[in-house]
Motif scaffolding. Structure first.
Motif, mmCIF file in Angstrom:
data_model
loop_
_atom_site.group_PDB
_atom_site.id
_atom_site.type_symbol
_atom_site.label_atom_id
_atom_site.label_comp_id
_atom_site.label_asym_id
_atom_site.label_seq_id
_atom_site.Cartn_x
_atom_site.Cartn_y
_atom_site.Cartn_z
ATOM 1 N N ASP A 140 0.832 -1.205 0.000
ATOM 2 C CA ASP A 140 0.000 0.000 0.000
ATOM 3 C C ASP A 140 0.870 1.259 0.000
ATOM 4 O O ASP A 140 1.815 1.384 0.788
ATOM 5 C CB ASP A 140 -0.905 -0.003 1.227
ATOM 6 C CG ASP A 140 -1.820 1.211 1.285
ATOM 7 O OD1 ASP A 140 -2.422 1.550 0.253
ATOM 8 O OD2 ASP A 140 -1.896 1.832 2.364
ATOM 9 N N GLY A 141 0.559 2.172 -0.905
ATOM 10 C CA GLY A 141 1.262 3.447 -0.954
ATOM 11 C C GLY A 141 2.524 3.450 -1.781
ATOM 12 O O GLY A 141 3.207 4.480 -1.857
ATOM 13 N N GLU A 142 2.849 2.340 -2.426
ATOM 14 C CA GLU A 142 4.068 2.269 -3.238
ATOM 15 C C GLU A 142 3.739 2.410 -4.721
ATOM 16 O O GLU A 142 2.684 1.988 -5.185
ATOM 17 C CB GLU A 142 4.803 0.950 -3.001
ATOM 18 C CG GLU A 142 5.402 0.841 -1.611
ATOM 19 C CD GLU A 142 6.146 -0.465 -1.391
ATOM 20 O OE1 GLU A 142 7.079 -0.473 -0.576
ATOM 21 O OE2 GLU A 142 5.784 -1.483 -2.024
ATOM 22 N N SER A 143 4.684 2.964 -5.451
ATOM 23 C CA SER A 143 4.576 3.090 -6.905
ATOM 24 C C SER A 143 5.621 2.220 -7.569
ATOM 25 O O SER A 143 6.545 1.708 -6.916
ATOM 26 C CB SER A 143 4.796 4.553 -7.321
ATOM 27 O OG SER A 143 6.135 4.940 -7.041
ATOM 28 N N CYS A 144 5.485 2.090 -8.860
ATOM 29 C CA CYS A 144 6.506 1.421 -9.657
ATOM 30 C C CYS A 144 7.862 2.107 -9.426
ATOM 31 O O CYS A 144 8.888 1.451 -9.227
ATOM 32 C CB CYS A 144 6.080 1.522 -11.125
ATOM 33 S SG CYS A 144 6.669 0.238 -12.188
ATOM 34 N N TRP A 145 7.841 3.424 -9.449
ATOM 35 C CA TRP A 145 9.056 4.218 -9.236
ATOM 36 C C TRP A 145 9.726 3.857 -7.914
ATOM 37 O O TRP A 145 10.952 3.737 -7.816
ATOM 38 C CB TRP A 145 8.683 5.699 -9.258
ATOM 39 C CG TRP A 145 9.800 6.651 -8.956
ATOM 40 C CD1 TRP A 145 10.234 7.048 -7.731
ATOM 41 C CD2 TRP A 145 10.624 7.323 -9.906
ATOM 42 N NE1 TRP A 145 11.272 7.925 -7.844
ATOM 43 C CE2 TRP A 145 11.529 8.120 -9.170
ATOM 44 C CE3 TRP A 145 10.670 7.346 -11.300
ATOM 45 C CZ2 TRP A 145 12.479 8.929 -9.785
ATOM 46 C CZ3 TRP A 145 11.611 8.159 -11.914
ATOM 47 C CH2 TRP A 145 12.503 8.935 -11.175
ATOM 48 N N ASP A 146 8.938 3.653 -6.878
ATOM 49 C CA ASP A 146 9.485 3.329 -5.562
ATOM 50 C C ASP A 146 10.200 1.988 -5.543
ATOM 51 O O ASP A 146 11.172 1.804 -4.797
ATOM 52 C CB ASP A 146 8.360 3.274 -4.508
ATOM 53 C CG ASP A 146 7.710 4.620 -4.272
ATOM 54 O OD1 ASP A 146 8.409 5.641 -4.358
ATOM 55 O OD2 ASP A 146 6.485 4.644 -4.003
ATOM 56 N N LEU A 147 9.733 1.043 -6.333
ATOM 57 C CA LEU A 147 10.195 -0.342 -6.225
ATOM 58 C C LEU A 147 11.393 -0.678 -7.093
ATOM 59 O O LEU A 147 12.087 -1.655 -6.838
ATOM 60 C CB LEU A 147 9.044 -1.291 -6.568
ATOM 61 C CG LEU A 147 7.900 -1.324 -5.545
ATOM 62 C CD1 LEU A 147 6.722 -2.101 -6.101
ATOM 63 C CD2 LEU A 147 8.377 -1.944 -4.242
ATOM 64 N N VAL A 148 11.622 0.088 -8.159
ATOM 65 C CA VAL A 148 12.694 -0.257 -9.099
ATOM 66 C C VAL A 148 14.008 0.422 -8.713
ATOM 67 O O VAL A 148 14.071 1.202 -7.757
ATOM 68 C CB VAL A 148 12.302 0.107 -10.547
ATOM 69 C CG1 VAL A 148 11.051 -0.672 -10.966
ATOM 70 C CG2 VAL A 148 12.063 1.615 -10.696
ATOM 71 N N ASN A 149 15.069 0.141 -9.485
ATOM 72 C CA ASN A 149 16.373 0.719 -9.197
ATOM 73 C C ASN A 149 16.592 2.013 -9.984
ATOM 74 O O ASN A 149 15.762 2.420 -10.812
ATOM 75 C CB ASN A 149 17.485 -0.300 -9.478
ATOM 76 C CG ASN A 149 17.452 -0.831 -10.903
ATOM 77 O OD1 ASN A 149 16.825 -0.233 -11.782
ATOM 78 N ND2 ASN A 149 18.126 -1.950 -11.141
ATOM 79 N N ASP A 150 17.730 2.653 -9.741
ATOM 80 C CA ASP A 150 18.002 3.952 -10.363
ATOM 81 C C ASP A 150 18.094 3.860 -11.884
ATOM 82 O O ASP A 150 17.657 4.782 -12.591
ATOM 83 C CB ASP A 150 19.299 4.537 -9.808
ATOM 84 C CG ASP A 150 19.139 5.058 -8.392
ATOM 85 O OD1 ASP A 150 17.985 5.287 -7.977
ATOM 86 O OD2 ASP A 150 20.159 5.221 -7.699
#
Length: 222
Positions: A107-117
């Motif tokens: 909850d509250g996470e995006s794709c952006w949050d989960l992937v690497n730089d």
């Protein structure tokens, strides 16, 4: 008989599952692959307002129209965001979920949050529209730009959707660090998940089709 609903990753359409759909139907199951709004053959529907909620609504609509049999949601890559939310919004409707080298959000996470730089840098290289993330060079020729807002929007999850089984399939042959590693680490020691590692690249549908058929059939078994 189970019904498999397959959701592609960023930039891809239903066609990426063609062989899997044929194989599953050959084993007596129903199988339906979907293309999300603004992507692939539905790229003409792309605009700056297409986001994760749009794609969740796409798939909730598909699931609502399916007869009430054993439903298995399958998500590749970004598709993990979508299937997680669909199961959450339709508690008790989904029997099993299979994540094919896919994101597993909380909850509250995006794709952006989960992937690497490295993955984030790709997201930021939008095309002239200002919202289309171009397909990577190694993607299928049919791939299209993907709506950036869908990769940035945070998912809202209410609780336990009552899913009987969850599987995660991890691709080992990324050229560098896998952007799915965080999701893999999240589930690999969790007894509620069945986790498998395959010696293939991110497009497991191309590199490991026979393995995937076996995994999907196993997910349908009780």
């Amino acid at each position: 008989m189970s019904t498999f609903v397959l959701v592609p990753g960023a930039c891809h359409g239903a066609w990426c599952f063609d062989d899997l759909v044929t194989a599953l139907r050959g084993h007596g199951h129903r199988a339906l692959a979907c293309t999300l709004t603004g992507v692939g053959e539905r790229a003409h529907l792309a605009h700056g307002g297409v986001n994760l909620d749009t794609h969740i609504a796409d798939m909730c609509g598909v699931v609502a129209a399916i007869p009430d049999d054993e439903l298995i949601l399958v998500g590749h890559s970004y598709g993990g965001m979508v299937i997680t939310a669909v199961a959450d919004r339709m508690p008790g409707r989904v029997d099993a979920m299979v994540y094919l080298d896919a994101l597993v959000p909380r909850d509250g996470e995006s794709c952006w949050d989960l992937v690497n730089d490295e993955e984030r840098q790709w997201y930021l290289g939008v095309d002239d529209t200002g919202y289309g993330v171009p397909p990577l060079p190694f993607f299928d020729d049919r791939a299209s730009a993907h709506p950036l807002p869908s990769l940035l929007q945070r998912v809202t999850l209410a609780g336990d959707p009552g899913v009987r089984r969850r599987d995660f399939v991890y691709a080992l042959r990324w050229p560098g660090e896998s952007p799915l590693r965080r999701s893999y680490e999240r589930v690999r020691a969790n007894a509620a998940w069945r986790v498998r590692e395959l010696d293939g690249a991110h497009n497991l549908m191309r590199d490991n089709p026979d393995d995937l058929v076996r995994i999907l059939l196993d997910a349908a078994a009780h």
